[in-house]
Design a protein around this motif. Structure first.
Motif, PDB file in Angstrom:
ATOM      1  N   ASN A   1     -15.948   1.434  -0.089  1.00 61.75           N
ATOM      2  CA  ASN A   1     -14.603   1.792  -0.409  1.00 61.75           C
ATOM      3  C   ASN A   1     -14.278   2.968   0.349  1.00 61.75           C
ATOM      4  O   ASN A   1     -13.013   2.969   0.968  1.00 61.75           O
ATOM      5  CB  ASN A   1     -14.603   2.291  -1.846  1.00 61.75           C
ATOM      6  CG  ASN A   1     -13.249   2.653  -2.476  1.00 61.75           C
ATOM      7  OD1 ASN A   1     -12.374   2.005  -2.302  1.00 61.75           O
ATOM      8  ND2 ASN A   1     -13.088   3.835  -2.887  1.00 61.75           N
TER       9      ASN A   1
ATOM     10  N   ALA B   1     -12.329  13.841   6.952  1.00 62.32           N
ATOM     11  CA  ALA B   1     -13.341  12.613   6.353  1.00 62.32           C
ATOM     12  C   ALA B   1     -12.628  11.612   5.794  1.00 62.32           C
ATOM     13  O   ALA B   1     -11.588  11.961   5.252  1.00 62.32           O
ATOM     14  CB  ALA B   1     -14.364  13.499   5.324  1.00 62.32           C
TER      15      ALA B   1
ATOM     16  N   GLN C   1       0.753  -1.401  -0.048  1.00 64.55           N
ATOM     17  CA  GLN C   1       0.043   0.088  -0.016  1.00 64.55           C
ATOM     18  C   GLN C   1       0.667   1.233  -0.089  1.00 64.55           C
ATOM     19  O   GLN C   1       1.893   1.271   0.659  1.00 64.55           O
ATOM     20  CB  GLN C   1      -1.013   0.027   1.226  1.00 64.55           C
ATOM     21  CG  GLN C   1      -1.898   1.037   1.375  1.00 64.55           C
ATOM     22  CD  GLN C   1      -3.042   1.197   0.280  1.00 64.55           C
ATOM     23  OE1 GLN C   1      -3.471   0.255   0.105  1.00 64.55           O
ATOM     24  NE2 GLN C   1      -3.293   2.266  -0.421  1.00 64.55           N
TER      25      GLN C   1
ATOM     26  N   ARG D   1     -14.304  23.137   7.235  1.00 65.33           N
ATOM     27  CA  ARG D   1     -14.569  21.709   7.418  1.00 65.33           C
ATOM     28  C   ARG D   1     -15.339  21.484   8.658  1.00 65.33           C
ATOM     29  O   ARG D   1     -15.440  22.123   9.732  1.00 65.33           O
ATOM     30  CB  ARG D   1     -13.276  20.967   7.746  1.00 65.33           C
ATOM     31  CG  ARG D   1     -12.336  20.966   6.440  1.00 65.33           C
ATOM     32  CD  ARG D   1     -11.076  19.999   7.114  1.00 65.33           C
ATOM     33  NE  ARG D   1     -10.170  19.799   5.680  1.00 65.33           N
ATOM     34  CZ  ARG D   1      -9.382  20.643   5.221  1.00 65.33           C
ATOM     35  NH1 ARG D   1      -9.000  21.791   5.460  1.00 65.33           N
ATOM     36  NH2 ARG D   1      -8.893  20.172   4.070  1.00 65.33           N
TER      37      ARG D   1
ATOM     38  N   GLY E   1      -8.031  -3.638  -0.357  1.00 63.82           N
ATOM     39  CA  GLY E   1      -8.010  -3.013  -1.532  1.00 63.82           C
ATOM     40  C   GLY E   1      -9.137  -2.851  -2.417  1.00 63.82           C
ATOM     41  O   GLY E   1     -10.250  -3.108  -1.895  1.00 63.82           O
ATOM     42  N   ASP E   2      -9.081  -1.811  -3.245  1.00 66.16           N
ATOM     43  CA  ASP E   2     -10.470  -1.536  -4.128  1.00 66.16           C
ATOM     44  C   ASP E   2     -11.028  -2.780  -4.573  1.00 66.16           C
ATOM     45  O   ASP E   2     -12.074  -2.802  -4.758  1.00 66.16           O
ATOM     46  CB  ASP E   2      -9.953  -0.211  -5.156  1.00 66.16           C
ATOM     47  CG  ASP E   2      -9.761   1.002  -4.296  1.00 66.16           C
ATOM     48  OD1 ASP E   2      -9.319   1.095  -3.297  1.00 66.16           O
ATOM     49  OD2 ASP E   2     -10.349   1.941  -5.002  1.00 66.16           O
TER      50      ASP E   2
ATOM     51  N   ASP F   1     -13.566   1.613   4.079  1.00 69.10           N
ATOM     52  CA  ASP F   1     -12.290   0.711   4.257  1.00 69.10           C
ATOM     53  C   ASP F   1     -10.926   1.517   4.472  1.00 69.10           C
ATOM     54  O   ASP F   1     -10.063   1.665   3.474  1.00 69.10           O
ATOM     55  CB  ASP F   1     -11.915  -0.293   3.011  1.00 69.10           C
ATOM     56  CG  ASP F   1     -11.079  -1.252   3.225  1.00 69.10           C
ATOM     57  OD1 ASP F   1     -10.307  -1.458   2.091  1.00 69.10           O
ATOM     58  OD2 ASP F   1     -10.802  -1.607   4.489  1.00 69.10           O
TER      59      ASP F   1
HETATM   60  C1  57M Z   1     -10.570   4.814  -0.116  1.00 73.30           C
HETATM   61  N1  57M Z   1      -8.743   4.555   1.050  1.00 73.30           N
HETATM   62  C2  57M Z   1      -7.878   4.538   2.297  1.00 73.30           C
HETATM   63  C3  57M Z   1      -6.372   0.155   1.141  1.00 73.30           C
HETATM   64  C4  57M Z   1      -8.241  -0.303   1.305  1.00 73.30           C
HETATM   65  C5  57M Z   1     -12.845  12.431  -1.177  1.00 73.30           C
HETATM   66  C6  57M Z   1     -12.223  11.711  -0.224  1.00 73.30           C
HETATM   67  C7  57M Z   1     -12.844  11.335   1.133  1.00 73.30           C
HETATM   68  C8  57M Z   1     -11.671  10.369  -0.907  1.00 73.30           C
HETATM   69  C9  57M Z   1     -10.971   9.663   0.246  1.00 73.30           C
HETATM   70  C10 57M Z   1     -10.397   8.491  -0.541  1.00 73.30           C
HETATM   71  O1  57M Z   1      -9.384   8.598  -1.089  1.00 73.30           O
HETATM   72  N2  57M Z   1     -10.893   7.370  -0.229  1.00 73.30           N
HETATM   73  C11 57M Z   1     -10.176   5.939  -0.826  1.00 73.30           C
HETATM   74  C12 57M Z   1      -9.996   4.649   1.191  1.00 73.30           C
HETATM   75  C13 57M Z   1      -6.596   3.673   2.289  1.00 73.30           C
HETATM   76  O2  57M Z   1      -7.052   2.261   2.067  1.00 73.30           O
HETATM   77  C14 57M Z   1      -6.730   1.600   0.835  1.00 73.30           C
HETATM   78  O3  57M Z   1      -7.638   1.858  -0.074  1.00 73.30           O
HETATM   79  C15 57M Z   1      -8.519   0.479   0.033  1.00 73.30           C
HETATM   80  C16 57M Z   1     -10.077   0.678   0.260  1.00 73.30           C
HETATM   81  N3  57M Z   1     -10.409   1.616  -1.012  1.00 73.30           N
HETATM   82  O4  57M Z   1      -8.146  -1.668   1.130  1.00 73.30           O
HETATM   83  O5  57M Z   1      -5.936  -0.460   0.297  1.00 73.30           O
HETATM   84  C17 57M Z   1      -5.860   3.946   3.318  1.00 73.30           C
HETATM   85  O6  57M Z   1      -6.748   3.470   4.483  1.00 73.30           O
HETATM   86  C18 57M Z   1      -5.893   2.966   5.677  1.00 73.30           C
HETATM   87  N4  57M Z   1      -6.288   1.466   5.586  1.00 73.30           N
HETATM   88  C19 57M Z   1      -6.094   0.913   6.947  1.00 73.30           C
HETATM   89  N5  57M Z   1      -6.482  -0.420   7.023  1.00 73.30           N
HETATM   90  C20 57M Z   1      -7.129  -1.172   6.423  1.00 73.30           C
HETATM   91  O7  57M Z   1      -7.798  -2.561   6.424  1.00 73.30           O
HETATM   92  O8  57M Z   1      -5.318   1.374   7.856  1.00 73.30           O
HETATM   93  C21 57M Z   1      -6.968   0.842   4.869  1.00 73.30           C
HETATM   94  C22 57M Z   1      -7.596  -0.456   5.037  1.00 73.30           C
HETATM   95  C23 57M Z   1      -4.750   2.924   3.524  1.00 73.30           C
HETATM   96  C24 57M Z   1      -4.366   2.778   5.126  1.00 73.30           C
HETATM   97  O9  57M Z   1      -3.894   4.054   5.378  1.00 73.30           O
HETATM   98  O10 57M Z   1      -3.495   3.614   2.822  1.00 73.30           O
HETATM   99  C25 57M Z   1      -7.709   5.921   2.363  1.00 73.30           C
HETATM  100  O11 57M Z   1      -7.972   6.427   3.398  1.00 73.30           O
HETATM  101  O12 57M Z   1      -7.222   6.589   1.228  1.00 73.30           O
HETATM  102  N6  57M Z   1     -10.124  10.293   0.750  1.00 73.30           N
HETATM  103  C26 57M Z   1      -9.974  10.256   1.991  1.00 73.30           C
HETATM  104  O13 57M Z   1     -10.374   9.114   2.836  1.00 73.30           O
HETATM  105  C27 57M Z   1      -8.998  11.092   2.705  1.00 73.30           C
HETATM  106  N7  57M Z   1      -9.626  11.995   3.215  1.00 73.30           N
HETATM  107  C28 57M Z   1      -9.879  13.408   2.859  1.00 73.30           C
HETATM  108  O14 57M Z   1      -9.153  13.648   1.596  1.00 73.30           O
HETATM  109  N8  57M Z   1     -10.513  14.259   3.289  1.00 73.30           N
HETATM  110  C29 57M Z   1     -10.555  15.723   3.069  1.00 73.30           C
HETATM  111  C30 57M Z   1     -11.493  15.853   1.914  1.00 73.30           C
HETATM  112  C31 57M Z   1     -12.943  15.049   2.302  1.00 73.30           C
HETATM  113  C32 57M Z   1     -11.944  17.385   1.606  1.00 73.30           C
HETATM  114  C33 57M Z   1     -10.949  16.364   4.169  1.00 73.30           C
HETATM  115  O15 57M Z   1     -11.334  15.743   5.224  1.00 73.30           O
HETATM  116  O16 57M Z   1     -10.758  17.554   4.321  1.00 73.30           O
HETATM  117  C34 57M Z   1      -8.170  10.606   3.970  1.00 73.30           C
HETATM  118  N9  57M Z   1      -7.377   9.163   3.737  1.00 73.30           N
HETATM  119  C35 57M Z   1      -6.127   9.176   3.844  1.00 73.30           C
HETATM  120  N10 57M Z   1      -5.339  10.032   3.786  1.00 73.30           N
HETATM  121  N11 57M Z   1      -5.597   7.945   3.989  1.00 73.30           N
HETATM  122  C36 57M Z   1      -7.041  11.592   3.970  1.00 73.30           C
HETATM  123  C37 57M Z   1      -5.814  11.265   3.344  1.00 73.30           C
END
Ligand code: 57M
Length: 358
Positions: free
Chosen positions: A190, A320, A55, A315, A264-265, A193
């Motif tokens: 998605n 989120a 990852q 926010r 994963g996705d 997760d």
């Molecule tokens: C799906 N994916 C996890 C892993 C998993 C618009 C915005 C809210 C979109 C969102 C986003 O990008 N979501 C994508 C979530 C990622 O997990 C991977 O993705 C797969 C699922 N799709 O299977 O392969 C991370 O999650 C963590 N994880 C674990 N344990 C698990 O069992 O710890 C996952 C599974 C992994 C790991 O760190 O890397 C993800 O979070 O990306 N974006 C976000 O969720 C981001 N939020 C954000 O941008 N918020 C902004 C927007 C809304 C304006 C805000 O609040 O201001 C956050 N997520 C992360 N980093 N990781 C923040 C940035």
């Protein structure tokens, strides 16, 4: 398959009569996919680590997540393999609903795989552009909807909990409901997760609940008694739900905190999609908002945050989806995860209670 080959032998040996029962095949399917994942999970994690299928952690997320760098991902590949194999083994091969669900599972699994693969080869957390994912999810949903309406006399009325006599027939407008429910569920899972096991626990509870709801919807006597729409053939979806419950419990053995692997996705998009399809095929569309309440909460938190940020620059949450908000409030990851599991369990109980409150 076992039903197809072994049930006819019940005339020779009465014991094979059990293959007629959906409950027996559901249990058999659950145990098969659970044992398969437990047997293969450890070597799968080792294989993914060796091949560097790991990852990419976003640097703009909670700092606590940076320690997760290097964790293998795409554990959903083995989930789909276990679900597919066990379902083919225990399903009634004549069940068109089950074939439709398997088609959706594979199709969305391929979309999720490409999303995960792009993250891997480009070394970033940005996978497939969101609009491409949305296009693929909508397209496959419309294809399934067209098949349902043209090949199978499908009931296009809407069922709403607590209103047993209100079933508005939406006709082709029902396609909008299908897109909203299936595409929404796929993306909500998605988004959920994002912590170790955070999506897996509610998936187990949601599919267990829909396994029961499918059996009820497909049983004319029980459906009539509970005054829920009778959906001939829906009972077979219990077998598929059983395989997902088993595979996800097996996956949880490795995905629980601290995770050895992420789904994963490839896993989240596909499992969320068939959860939505199961809700549609069993005429429990609106009930999914309760059963999958955790997924709804996560998706709504993102929509709220993005809209608020774009309109006011402010926010609503610290971050989120909402699980990150609690992390930044100081809740340790396991505390967030188990509390969300508890909420999911309570919502599943509430959903089952609505069966009597019609
Ligand atoms: C799906 N994916 C996890 C892993 C998993 C618009 C915005 C809210 C979109 C969102 C986003 O990008 N979501 C994508 C979530 C990622 O997990 C991977 O993705 C797969 C699922 N799709 O299977 O392969 C991370 O999650 C963590 N994880 C674990 N344990 C698990 O069992 O710890 C996952 C599974 C992994 C790991 O760190 O890397 C993800 O979070 O990306 N974006 C976000 O969720 C981001 N939020 C954000 O941008 N918020 C902004 C927007 C809304 C304006 C805000 O609040 O201001 C956050 N997520 C992360 N980093 N990781 C923040 C940035």
């Amino acid at each position: 398959m076992l039903y197809y080959f072994l049930y006819p032998l019940h005339v020779e040996f009465i014991g094979f009569n059990v293959f007629k029962y959906i409950t027996f095949r559901t249990f058999g399917c659950l145990v098969t996919s659970l044992v398969l994942y437990l047997l293969l999970g450890k070597i799968f994690v080792k294989f993914m680590r060796q091949w560097q299928v790991i990852q990419r952690i976003r640097d703009d997320g909670p700092q606590s997540h940076l320690t997760k760098a290097g964790t293998p991902t795409m554990g959903g590949i083995l989930i789909l393999g276990c679900v597919g194999l066990s379902t083919l083994l225990w399903m009634n091969l004549a069940s068109s609903y089950t074939w439709l669900a398997l088609l959706l599972l594979v199709f969305l699994g391929v979309v999720g795989f490409f999303d995960d693969y792009r993250k891997l080869i480009y070394g970033s957390s940005k996978g497939l552009p969101g609009r491409y994912k949305l296009l693929c999810q909508t397209a496959i949903t419309l294809i399934i909807g067209y098949y349902l309406f043209s090949e199978i006399p499908f009931d296009t009325s809407l069922s709403i909990p607590f209103f047993k006599d209100f079933h508005p027939d939406l006709r082709w407008g029902y396609l909008i409901i299908m897109v909203f429910v299936i595409v929404g569920a796929s993306n909500a899972v998605n988004l959920t997760d994002g912590l170790d096991g955070l999506a897996t626990g509610p998936l187990v509870m949601s599919f267990a609940t829909y396994g029961v709801l499918s059996y009820i919807a497909g049983h004319s006597i029980i459906a009539a008694y509970l005054q829920v729409p009778y959906q001939p053939g829906a009972g077979e979806l219990s077998v598929l739900c059983g395989s997902v419950v088993g595979a996800c419990i097996g996956f949880l053995w490795f995905n629980t905190y601290p995770a050895d692997i992420f789904m994963g996705d490839v896993g989240s998009l596909s499992l969320g999609g068939i959860l939505g399809l199961t809700a549609i095929l069993t005429k429990n569309e609106v009930l999914l908002a309760i059963v999958g309440g955790v997924f709804v909460l996560e998706a709504v938190s993102v929509i709220t945050q993005v809209v608020s940020f774009q309109l006011t620059g402010k926010r609503v949450f610290k971050m989120a989806p909402i699980h990150h908000h609690f992390e930044l409030k100081g809740w340790k990851e396991p505390k967030v995860i188990v509390r969300f599991w508890i909420i999911s369990f309570i919502l599943s109980l509430v959903a089952m209670m609505t069966l009597k409150l019609r």
